[in-house]
Design an enzyme around this catalytic site. Structure first.
Site, short mmCIF file in Angstrom:
data_model
loop_
_atom_site.label_atom_id
_atom_site.label_comp_id
_atom_site.label_asym_id
_atom_site.label_seq_id
_atom_site.Cartn_x
_atom_site.Cartn_y
_atom_site.Cartn_z
N LYS A 28 -79.40 5.05 100.37
CA LYS A 28 -80.18 3.97 100.99
C LYS A 28 -81.50 4.47 101.57
O LYS A 28 -82.49 3.74 101.58
CB LYS A 28 -79.35 3.30 102.09
CG LYS A 28 -78.02 2.74 101.61
CD LYS A 28 -78.23 1.66 100.57
CE LYS A 28 -76.90 1.07 100.12
NZ LYS A 28 -76.07 1.96 99.33
N GLU A 85 -81.17 -6.23 96.25
CA GLU A 85 -80.79 -7.08 97.37
C GLU A 85 -81.88 -7.08 98.43
O GLU A 85 -82.46 -6.05 98.75
CB GLU A 85 -79.47 -6.60 97.98
CG GLU A 85 -78.31 -6.66 97.01
CD GLU A 85 -77.00 -6.33 97.68
OE1 GLU A 85 -76.99 -6.18 98.92
OE2 GLU A 85 -75.99 -6.22 96.97
N GLU A 114 -81.20 -2.87 99.31
CA GLU A 114 -80.65 -1.84 98.43
C GLU A 114 -80.66 -2.34 97.00
O GLU A 114 -80.92 -3.51 96.73
CB GLU A 114 -79.21 -1.50 98.84
CG GLU A 114 -78.23 -2.66 98.66
CD GLU A 114 -76.82 -2.29 99.05
OE1 GLU A 114 -76.55 -1.09 99.23
OE2 GLU A 114 -75.98 -3.19 99.16
N ASN A 159 -78.15 -2.20 93.56
CA ASN A 159 -76.87 -1.85 92.95
C ASN A 159 -77.11 -1.52 91.48
O ASN A 159 -77.52 -2.39 90.72
CB ASN A 159 -75.87 -2.99 93.08
CG ASN A 159 -75.47 -3.25 94.52
OD1 ASN A 159 -75.35 -2.32 95.31
ND2 ASN A 159 -75.27 -4.50 94.88
N ARG A 215 -75.61 -1.35 88.70
CA ARG A 215 -74.45 -1.72 87.89
C ARG A 215 -74.45 -3.22 87.68
O ARG A 215 -75.29 -3.93 88.21
CB ARG A 215 -73.17 -1.32 88.62
CG ARG A 215 -73.15 -1.86 90.05
CD ARG A 215 -71.81 -1.73 90.71
NE ARG A 215 -71.85 -1.98 92.13
CZ ARG A 215 -71.97 -3.17 92.70
NH1 ARG A 215 -72.07 -4.25 91.94
NH2 ARG A 215 -71.98 -3.32 94.01
N PHE A 224 -59.23 -14.11 109.48
CA PHE A 224 -59.96 -14.66 108.34
C PHE A 224 -59.53 -14.05 107.01
O PHE A 224 -60.17 -14.24 106.00
CB PHE A 224 -61.47 -14.50 108.50
CG PHE A 224 -62.02 -15.22 109.69
CD1 PHE A 224 -61.97 -16.60 109.76
CD2 PHE A 224 -62.59 -14.53 110.75
CE1 PHE A 224 -62.46 -17.28 110.86
CE2 PHE A 224 -63.08 -15.20 111.85
CZ PHE A 224 -63.02 -16.59 111.91
#
Length: 655
Positions: free
Chosen positions: A170, A263, A276, A278, A280, A336
């Site tokens: 990151k 993102e 960040e 990803n 994939r 939750f």
């Protein structure tokens, strides 16, 4: 111990693409004239399959569950033979049955199977697979795995090791983003050594701040801090376009060559900042496929083989809106979503509902175990606009049959119909804000309560009438079967209701609280789904169980309601039945979920305080600290570290 994290300013109300409760709900949407802020590098996709276009003869999927099944489906369409890997407990899994070949790569723990690079490399050599698709999770962003494949001449369906390395950290990725002129969050980009330094830096930046693990975390590694102690759909086409341009700029900066996701964090003023990338296939990729008609897996395979892209950005149609719910084997009424395990005794996907897609890796009879993520499926609905997509999601959730495990459909359904969600007022604090005392299920309106009572009593009478028949004729020919009115007493929650039912063929006339309702259905008591018309309105019910004592469990509007239906005489007599004593739960500690005992902090004779940690249970990759409900002395300990426990097992007793 050093804490590897980056601190960044996050304006109040900032919404991460995925809700912090990753098990709750994953949503990506796009309107007819705009595109969601996430997308890929240079890979834009087409769902057309050319049988003459040669790619790979055999491909190994280094994953399990629904994503492995998803990749296999595309490979079959492209004429590519597939190899599944599996642990010993997954030997009968759906992804194993779907593939042309399957290889066991170790025992249940992921470190010894799905993350065992040596075993997977041996499986590749054994099956002579030419390429590997990693899916997401596991080894999908592991640069060592990509390097090993390259050294053996096996194609990795994903970016090269340079891109994985650059985007996997990151801190490094944020520096690369800055150099590529991508908006980044103002803050600290180095390694934070400890909590004191984190507080100092946070004060310099200004609250609120976000702390994120530098090597990932999937939402669990991200925390928002509003002060020292704690250390969305509103996007317009212009903001989405700007995000897309910056995502492409970042992809070009690292010479990215496969599917991936950038993102961003967005504040209330529509300012967006890189979070960040990803490297994939994204968990929510079906959303993109629904609104574009493209197959992202197909294009990943084509690009990996060296084929050029057949489309430019302007060629990609964006039509309608799609929503994705992650259906999990979890109990939404406890924190939750505490994990649930079990065997799917009955399973029926709502594929008969129009514009519904279900990506799953399970079937009726499949086991949800303690070893892996408890996802049941990704449920996707599509519509011409957001309202239509959400309405279809309601219908899909109502028609989803899942028996044998506890699931989170009740919570998913309540979220998508909540006014805040419908309006797009979403943040990482959505659940605690909307349900400060925890999730309690759907709260019935007066009309909904009458509909439930009317349907339940009609079902009860229909069953009574059926039990008096044998192959369509009365069991005893001389018996008088006609009953003009059924006077019943129904217990629902804390209330008791008087209900009168009469029937005329498949239609029942029901009087509840002085109001009459007409209930019509085919009354197929063997079907898990019951389509009912109540005063002209169509409703979907699920009868989960019923017994001779009048108890009946009905799923309605996502929530399961427990009712007890008795004749008036039986109700009067039931008052004389003794009630079972309620267990004193403050003096005992039971496991709230199945899992493995990681640690036990007490022994017999120890004095404990209310709120003190007694033991830690690990389930589905999450550790859960169990605490004492009151102060007292430990009477007995019934577990030890390393043991497997089931839900409800007695762990510790207090005097």
């Amino acid at each position: 111990m050093a804490m590897a994290a980056s601190l960044g300013r996050a304006a109040a109300g900032a919404w991460r693409r995925r809700l912090e409760q990753r098990h709750l709900l994953a949503v990506q949407c796009a309107t007819r004239h705009s595109r969601w802020c996430l997308i890929t590098s240079r890979t834009l996709y087409s769902a057309e399959y050319d049988p003459n276009e040669k790619t790979f003869e055999k491909l190994l999927i280094a994953n399990r569950g629904e994503i492995a099944c998803r990749v296999i489906k595309t490979c079959k369409k492209m004429g590519i033979k597939t190899v599944s890997i599996h642990s010993d407990v997954d030997s009968n899994a759906v992804h194993v049955k779907m593939a042309d070949e399957a290889v066991c790569v170790g025992p249940a723990p992921t470190s010894k199977s799905y993350l065992n690079i040596d075993a997977i490399m041996e499986a590749i050599k054994k099956t002579r697979a030419q390429a590997v698709h990693p899916g997401y999770g596991f080894l999908s962003e592991n640069k060592e795995f990509a390097r090993r494949l390259a050294s053996e001449g096996v194609t990795f369906i994903g970016p090269d090791t340079h891109a994985i390395q650059a985007m996997g950290d990151k801190i490094e990725s944020k520096l690369l983003a800055k150099n590529a002129k991508v908006n980044t969050i103002p803050g600290f980009d180095g390694v934070v050594k400890d909590a004191d330094e984190a507080v100092r830096i946070a004060r310099e930046i200004g609250y609120p701040v976000m702390i994120k693990a530098s090597a990932g975390g999937g939402g669990k590694g991200m925390r928002i801090a509003w002060d020292d102690e704690e250390t969305s759909t509103f996007l317009d086409p212009e903001t989405r376009r700007a995000m897309g341009e910056q995502a492409v700029a970042l992809a070009k900066a690292v010479k990215y060559s496969s599917a991936g996701t950038v993102e961003f964090l967005v504040d209330t003023k529509k300012n967006f900042y890189f979070l960040e990338m990803n490297t994939r296939l994204q968990v929510e990729h079906p959303i993109t496929e629904c609104i574009t008609g493209l197959d992202l897996v197909q294009e990943m395979i084509r690009v990996a083989k060296g084929y050029p892209l057949r489309h430019k950005q302007a060629d990609i149609p964006i039509n309608g809106w799609a929503v994705e719910c992650r259906v999990y084997a979890e109990d939404p009424y406890r924190s939750f979503g505490l994990p649930s395990i079990g065997r799917l005794s009955q399973y029926q996907e709502p594929l008969h509902v129009s514009n519904v897609r279900v990506d799953s890796g399970i079937q009726e009879g499949s086991d949800i175990s303690i070893y892996y993520d408890p996802m049941i499926s990704k449920l996707i609905t599509y519509g011409s606009d957001r309202a239509e997509a959400l309405q279809r999601m309601e219908d899909a959730l109502d028609n989803y049959v899942i028996r044998g495990v506890t699931h989170n459909i009740a919570l998913l359904r309540e979220v998508i119909i909540h006014p805040r969600f419908v309006q797009g007022d979403i943040s990482t604090k959505f659940l605690p804000d909307v349900y400060p005392d925890g999730f309690k299920g759907h709260k019935l309106t007066d009309l909904e309560k009458r509909e439930l009572l009317a349907t339940a009593t009609s079902l009860y009478v229909a069953e009574q009438l059926r039990s008096q028949q044998f192959l369509g004729t009365p069991r005893i020919s001389l018996a008088k079967l006609d009953v003009s009115n059924w006077e019943l007493s129904v217990q629902l929650g804390d209330g008791t209701y008087s209900v009168t039912v009469s029937n005329n063929g498949s239609t029942f006339s029901v009087e509840v609280d002085g109001m009459k309702l007409n209930v019509t259905s085919e009354w197929n008591l063997a079907s898990p789904l019951l389509s009912v018309t109540v005063d002209g309105a169509q409703r979907t019910f699920q009868c989960l169980s019923r017994d001779a004592a009048g108890s009946i469990n009905i799923q309605f509007l996502g929530t399961v309601y427990k009712l007890r239906i008795l004749t008036k005489l039986a109700a009067e007599l039931s008052k004389y039945m003794p009630e079972k004593a309620v267990e004193d739960t403050t003096s005992i500690l039971r496991s709230p979920m199945p899992g493995t005992v990681v640690a036990v902090s007490v022994k017999p004779g120890d004095l404990v305080s209310e709120g003190q940690e007694i033991c830690v249970i690990e389930a589905m990759k999450m550790q859960n600290s169990l605490i004492a409900a009151k102060s007292g002395k430990v009477k007995a300990v019934h577990c030890k570290a390393g043991e497997t426990v089931g839900e409800g097992d007695l762990l510790v007793e207090l005097e």
